[in-house]
Design an enzyme around this catalytic site. Structure first.
Site, PDB file in Angstrom:
ATOM      1  N   ASP A   1      -9.044   5.593 -10.204  1.00  0.00           N
ATOM      2  CA  ASP A   1      -8.805   3.798  -9.200  1.00  0.00           C
ATOM      3  C   ASP A   1     -10.034   3.210 -10.670  1.00  0.00           C
ATOM      4  O   ASP A   1     -10.001   1.541  -9.975  1.00  0.00           O
ATOM      5  CB  ASP A   1      -9.349   3.537  -8.100  1.00  0.00           C
TER       6      ASP A   1
ATOM      7  N   LYS B   1       1.894   7.170  -2.825  1.00  0.00           N
ATOM      8  CA  LYS B   1       1.656   7.803  -4.116  1.00  0.00           C
ATOM      9  C   LYS B   1       2.202   9.245  -4.800  1.00  0.00           C
ATOM     10  O   LYS B   1       2.193   9.293  -5.249  1.00  0.00           O
ATOM     11  CB  LYS B   1       0.409   7.516  -3.831  1.00  0.00           C
TER      12      LYS B   1
ATOM     13  N   GLN C   1      -9.160   6.179  -0.550  1.00  0.00           N
ATOM     14  CA  GLN C   1      -8.322   5.141  -0.192  1.00  0.00           C
ATOM     15  C   GLN C   1      -9.548   3.777   0.717  1.00  0.00           C
ATOM     16  O   GLN C   1     -10.555   4.246   1.597  1.00  0.00           O
ATOM     17  CB  GLN C   1      -7.475   5.357   1.171  1.00  0.00           C
TER      18      GLN C   1
END
Length: 310
Positions: free
Chosen positions: A137, A70, A114
């Site tokens: 997200d 990323k 994460q």
């Protein structure tokens, strides 16, 4: 060829619509198009760049590899990236304090925590420290609520990737029957909501579905997001259906998806490969969400009295 807007950043730039080639919906090629468009757009801007912050707890190698990809993608297109590594024994207070600091940092347009976290950490409480304006997200309660009610929201990256693939390859959604296999809050539920909002008739299947093959055979668009390798075979697929394979699994024979690709590829109308389908587009969608969040935050600052970001 027709032109379509990049999902989530309507009006920012446009991409040439790709054609289905040999029944393959090439997510890797489409992701490269989107990255190039983002790169050109950001290079032409005189404003400070968007910023993406990732937060990782512990030293899991798989998480480290995924997060590194990323950051490389950010660097490629001109998005600033901030990497926050917390020790494996970090407390809930440590994690929430880190997220709160990033939420207050005006250099940071989006924050990605994460997952999964260690059992003693409360992921839901941690996510709520991000706030919907930086929730790239799309996992906070407020983001999920906005999406479910059809209100403007940052869409979770994989569902956004799926919708972008369908749109850019000219797959008709309205009036079609769509079956989603999987009901997770990360993929299954949000993509079902997005398809329904686009006037598809949607069925959601899961581990307790008694006649999975029968239900899947009704689908014009089949989304395989169960997280089970090679679950979907030819008995599940209607001839000519469009199949989006969200799964990616490491096996002794290499990577595979939730779909038995070699068994269905001559039966489908179009299918995403694994690798090279939804995966690259998920990262591209994260970049798009970060840019979208950046623009929304800048507009909000200007609305309350002028842009003072420097």
């Amino acid at each position: 060829m027709g032109l379509t807007n990049v999902h989530g950043v309507a009006g920012l730039y446009r991409l040439a619509r790709r054609e289905v080639h040999g029944r393959v919906l090439d997510g890797k090629a489409l992701a490269a198009d989107i990255r190039q468009a983002l790169k050109e757009s950001l290079a032409a801007s005189s404003r400070p760049p968007p910023g993406l912050a990732t937060v990782v707890v512990g030293d899991d190698p798989a998480s480290a590899t995924y997060v590194a990809s990323k950051h490389r993608a950010c660097q490629e297109v001109g998005i600033a990236s901030f990497d926050r590594q917390l020790p494996a024994n970090a407390t809930q207070e440590d994690l929430e304090e880190c997220l709160a600091e990033l939420a207050a940092d005006r250099r940071v347009s989006g924050i990605l925590l994460q997952l999964p976290l260690a059992d003693w950490l409360d992921a839901r409480a941690a996510l709520e420290r991000i706030g919907p304006d930086k929730d790239v997200d799309g996992l906070t309660w407020r983001s999920a609520g906005r999406l479910a009610t059809g209100s403007p929201a940052l869409v979770p990256c994989t569902p956004a990737a799926i919708m972008t693939i369908l749109d850019h390859y000219g797959i008709e959604i309205e009036g079609r029957r769509a079956v989603v296999v999987g009901r997770s809050s990360l993929v299954g539920r949000p993509v079902a909501s997005l398809l329904e909002q686009r006037n598809a008739t949607v069925t959601v299947c899961h581990s307790r579905t008694r006649a999975l093959a029968h239900d899947c055979q009704q689908a014009d668009i089949l989304i395989a997001a169960a997280g089970k390798p090679r679950l979907i075979g030819p008995e599940h697929v209607k001839p000519g259906a469009v199949v989006i394979d969200v799964g990616i699994h490491r096996t002794e024979d290499g990577l595979c998806g939730d779909v038995v690709l070699e068994a269905v590829q001559d039966k489908v109308g179009a299918i995403t490969p694994v690798p090279g389908g939804v995966g690259p587009m998920t990262i591209a969608s994260l970049l798009v969400n970060t840019v979208q969040a950046h623009h929304q935050q800048a507009a909000a600052v200007a609305e309350v009295g002028g842009d003072r970001r420097g």
